[in-house]
Design a protein around this motif. Sequence first.
Motif, PDB file in Angstrom:
ATOM      1  N   THR A  35       0.829  -1.202   0.000  1.00 50.72           N
ATOM      2  CA  THR A  35       0.000   0.000   0.000  1.00 50.72           C
ATOM      3  C   THR A  35       0.860   1.247   0.000  1.00 50.72           C
ATOM      4  O   THR A  35       2.048   1.204   0.343  1.00 50.72           O
ATOM      5  N   VAL A  38      -2.622   7.017   2.332  1.00 56.84           N
ATOM      6  CA  VAL A  38      -3.756   7.668   1.671  1.00 56.84           C
ATOM      7  C   VAL A  38      -4.044   9.000   2.358  1.00 56.84           C
ATOM      8  O   VAL A  38      -3.433   9.353   3.368  1.00 56.84           O
ATOM      9  N   ILE A  43      -5.552   3.153   6.538  1.00 58.96           N
ATOM     10  CA  ILE A  43      -6.141   2.164   5.644  1.00 58.96           C
ATOM     11  C   ILE A  43      -6.542   0.948   6.470  1.00 58.96           C
ATOM     12  O   ILE A  43      -5.912   0.636   7.486  1.00 58.96           O
ATOM     13  N   SER A  97      -0.033  11.997   5.179  1.00 56.35           N
ATOM     14  CA  SER A  97      -0.614  11.497   3.938  1.00 56.35           C
ATOM     15  C   SER A  97       0.424  11.503   2.813  1.00 56.35           C
ATOM     16  O   SER A  97       1.443  12.197   2.878  1.00 56.35           O
TER      17      SER A  97
END
Length: 331
Positions: A35, A38, A43, A97
Amino acid sequence: MSDIGFWCTADRGVTYFNLNSGGVRAITFLRRIKTAPVKNKVITVTVQEKDPAGTLFVIPIVASLAHWIANSNAVSFISTNNIKISGSQVTIEFTSSYKNESSPVDGGDGYYYYDVYQSVDAGDSYGLYLKDGSGFSAITDVLRAGYCVFKTTVTLQDGGTWTVPGSIPSRSNATVFANWNSSSAVVVYNNMNKSLKVTGGKVALNIAVFSNGFPLVMSGAGFYVFNHQTKQCVYNSNYTPLFMKKTVQFNGQSVDTGVGKPMVAIGSIGMGGEKKGDYYQLYNKGIKMSGAVISSGRGGNTQYVYTQGFRIFVPDMSFPLVVCDGTQYFN
């Protein structure tokens, strides 16, 4: 060796383990989470492969990265802040982020990786009662039943490395647990290339490698457990199971595991940086182990980057760490 329990040997009498000492688990690799952070910095992944009778645990593989900010010499550091597990869900929290226009300082792909395993919880035992042990006879797929496939003791100098042997069955699924005793040595394991590195001093390492995804070898001797439906051998005493004593919430600070000879799953638990003028020397973080106490420490140096003199702070992440009893593998 106490006479109480059910003692077995997987190495022709060199060492013995007590199958009925409690905490006996089969261990299975389920998947690798890949990943990028985000916008909301959190997440959640549902691990569909989880067995109803299993408990998940996560080993960080790449947990922190430094990113160049577009059109700037400034560097952004994004680290895993927390890993939480609830049932089949793994929640990963990041310190900030991710910006799409940034690129990783190390020239990698910019993704973060976490390996997800499960231990099969205690269940009903038939024929032989195992105290707090996996219900081996209920395991229907032998390929999902993972056990210790290799163990060794090696002494490494400061800066020394050790690599998982190529002969390990289902090597891509392997996870490495280790025990050592040193006030200074830091151990970091890179699961991408299956190698560990020691910094901070010479140390003797007790290493146990677990794997799954292969049929168990039937030697014709020892103790065997079969699934009565599939007729498959799902455990035999040629393999030492995982002796899980507890899980501790590890955030890099010193914590007493309460286990005299703890053996923990090793990985890379983050990144740190040392300011040198307008530059930063980046390094990875690993685990220190002194007696029953574990903490984090500075591992090997990675990149040396220009940051315009801006200070950085990369906190230790918090995650549940599995602690095993090393005396079951190294008497």
